[in-house]
Motif scaffolding. Structure first.
Motif, short mmCIF file in Angstrom:
data_model
loop_
_atom_site.label_atom_id
_atom_site.label_comp_id
_atom_site.label_asym_id
_atom_site.label_seq_id
_atom_site.Cartn_x
_atom_site.Cartn_y
_atom_site.Cartn_z
N GLY A 46 -2.57 7.62 -3.90
CA GLY A 46 -3.80 7.06 -3.36
C GLY A 46 -3.72 5.56 -3.22
O GLY A 46 -2.73 4.92 -3.61
N PHE A 47 -4.79 4.98 -2.64
CA PHE A 47 -4.90 3.54 -2.47
C PHE A 47 -6.24 3.08 -3.03
O PHE A 47 -7.12 3.89 -3.33
N GLY A 48 -6.39 1.75 -3.12
CA GLY A 48 -7.65 1.21 -3.59
C GLY A 48 -7.70 1.07 -5.10
O GLY A 48 -6.67 0.98 -5.78
N GLY A 69 -2.82 8.35 0.92
CA GLY A 69 -1.41 8.00 0.86
C GLY A 69 -1.00 7.75 -0.58
O GLY A 69 -1.70 8.14 -1.52
N GLY A 70 0.12 7.10 -0.74
CA GLY A 70 0.61 6.79 -2.07
C GLY A 70 1.82 5.88 -1.95
O GLY A 70 2.26 5.56 -0.85
N TYR A 71 2.34 5.45 -3.09
CA TYR A 71 3.50 4.56 -3.05
C TYR A 71 4.16 4.50 -4.41
O TYR A 71 3.55 4.83 -5.43
N ILE A 72 5.43 4.09 -4.41
CA ILE A 72 6.07 3.62 -5.63
C ILE A 72 6.48 2.18 -5.37
O ILE A 72 6.79 1.81 -4.23
N ARG A 73 6.40 1.36 -6.40
CA ARG A 73 6.78 -0.04 -6.25
C ARG A 73 8.19 -0.21 -6.83
O ARG A 73 8.40 0.01 -8.03
N MET A 74 9.13 -0.56 -5.99
CA MET A 74 10.51 -0.80 -6.43
C MET A 74 10.79 -2.30 -6.40
O MET A 74 10.35 -3.00 -5.48
N ILE A 75 11.52 -2.77 -7.39
CA ILE A 75 11.85 -4.18 -7.46
C ILE A 75 12.94 -4.51 -6.44
O ILE A 75 13.92 -3.80 -6.30
#
Length: 437
Positions: A46-48, A69-75
């Protein structure tokens, strides 16, 4: 009241399926990133605003308020700039976009992360990480679709007669009352020959007919006198219709009708009975292949759908049943499914097919070679691999990693187009929705 509750149940189930699909997609990115030693600080569905999160190891897992939606945060998604710096401000708006993206990729950099950056991984590893997300959606789509085909079954036309038309009508004409024939209307060959509801056509001109597609092709290809063998009440009868030429729907290579396209062919004048039968693994895979092909064609055709969508949303245009449908429209359809007058198992199968189609769409859409989509990062990694190999062949200096951050201005433009299209579909889904009923 029951209708409202069933509609809400259908919408809730779709939202749950949407969240599972997004989480499944991001799980593909997460597992492969960790497999290749890339540090992943966040995994979010999700977002927000965050409504729930928990940190396990070095990764924060959570759910956000907007299930879009969605995400993973990669360095280290992007390499440092040419000067080796991660951040350098610029008065140029385009340059500022690039530097903002580069800065965000390093905002959670910690000591020891220098060897755990995304961009430092070989191109083939980055391709796997970015492809793993859409691939998970493809796996889920195949599993759902093939599972429905092999257990619940799919609709299949047979050689049994479901009804006989009295008159010859062009298929492009409005259906209207086809039981009432105008005086000048030609009587259908099937009606004249004595074909009846419940007859099973077993042979055409002496050739055994075991499936609908073969029978349909024989009828279309042979206007004129014909000999048809039918089984009626356990007895075998021979009928002698004279097939006429008529305007009928065109069929594709798989024998499926092509919407809105017509050809002139032989015509008998009856409706084939449909049954729902489980398919074999091979038949299910073939159907899945057709589904993928249709999905690709629909994706390519999206730009051409914009004028009709605009007319449907802001004018008095008709919302066509092959019109693009967004998350809101799909949720609405899921609510309608729950109110269909069908057996429960058919409703379950219908809902699973909706989720299979949704996941296939996620796969195809994310594979577009455009940033900020996964396909854009895949294209960048492949381009880097190509130019490094070319440099090696010609014994030139290694050009280094391809700076995908330089494409961020283009990514913002693409994202803007996607947002505008999504809003257009949203308005159309609200004011002029596609209805399965």
């Amino acid at each position: 009241m029951t209708t409202i509750l069933l509609t809400l149940l259908g919408i809730a189930l779709f939202v749950l399926g949407l969240l599972v699909s997004i989480a499944w997609h991001e799980l593909g990115h997460l597992t492969t990133a960790k497999m290749f030693g890339i540090r992943v600080p966040q995994y979010m569905v999700g977002f927000g605003p965050t409504i729930w999160s928990r940190k396990k190891g070095e990764t924060e897992y959570g759910i956000k308020a907007i299930p879009a939606g969605g995400y993973i945060r990669m360095i280290g998604m992007f390499p440092p700039g040419a000067d080796g710096r991660i951040e350098a401000r610029s008065t140029s708006p385009w340059r500022g976009m690039i530097e903002d993206a580069r800065s965000a990729a390093y905002e959670e950099l910690e000591p020891g992360d220098e060897k755990r950056l995304f961009y430092t991984r070989k191109p083939w590893k980055r391709v796997i990480v970015m492809f793993a997300g859409p691939f998970m959606n493809l796996v889920l789509a195949v599993a759902l679709f093939v599972g429905v085909c092999m257990t619940f079954g799919m609709e299949k036309q047979t050689t049994e007669v479901a009804g006989v038309q009295k008159c010859v009508f062009k298929q492009s004409d409005d259906a209207g009352d086809r039981d009432a024939c105008p005086k000048a209307q030609q009587t259908s060959p099937g009606y004249v020959a004595g074909l009846r509801e419940g007859d099973v056509i077993t042979a055409f001109d002496g050739e055994p007919m075991k499936d609908w597609n073969t029978l349909s092709e024989r009828i279309r290809a042979n206007p004129g006198p014909a000999v048809i063998t039918v089984e009626r009440d356990g007895r075998e009868l021979t009928l002698h219709p004279v097939l006429v030429r008529n305007e009928v729907l065109k069929k594709d290579a798989d024998g499926e009708p092509v919407r809105g396209q017509y050809v002139t062919a032989g015509y008998l004048g009856f409706a084939a009975k449909s049954v729902i039968e489980p398919l074999s693994l091979g038949e299910s895979v073939d159907r899945m292949g057709d589904m993928v092909e249709n999905g690709v064609e629909s994706l390519i055709a999206l730009p051409s759908k914009v004028p009709d969508l605009w007319d449907a949303a802001f004018g008095d245009g008709e919302r066509k049943d092959d019109s693009p449908v967004g998350v809101v429209g799909t949720a609405r359809i899921s609510g309608e499914v729950m109110n269909l007058d069908m057996p429960t198992q058919s409703i379950v199968a219908f809902f699973l097919l909706i989720m299979a189609t949704f996941n296939l769409s996620l796969f195809l859409f994310n594979m577009l070679p455009l940033l900020p989509l996964d396909g854009g990062h895949i294209a960048g990694a492949l381009w880097e691999s190509l130019r490094r190999n070319i440099a090696k062949v010609f014994r030139r200096p290694d050009p280094g990693p391809f700076d995908v951050a330089k494409l961020m201005p283009v990514a913002y433009v693409v994202a803007g187009i996607f947002i505008c299209f999504t809003l257009l579909v949203l308005v159309a889904d609200v004011v002029n929705p596609v209805k399965i009923t």
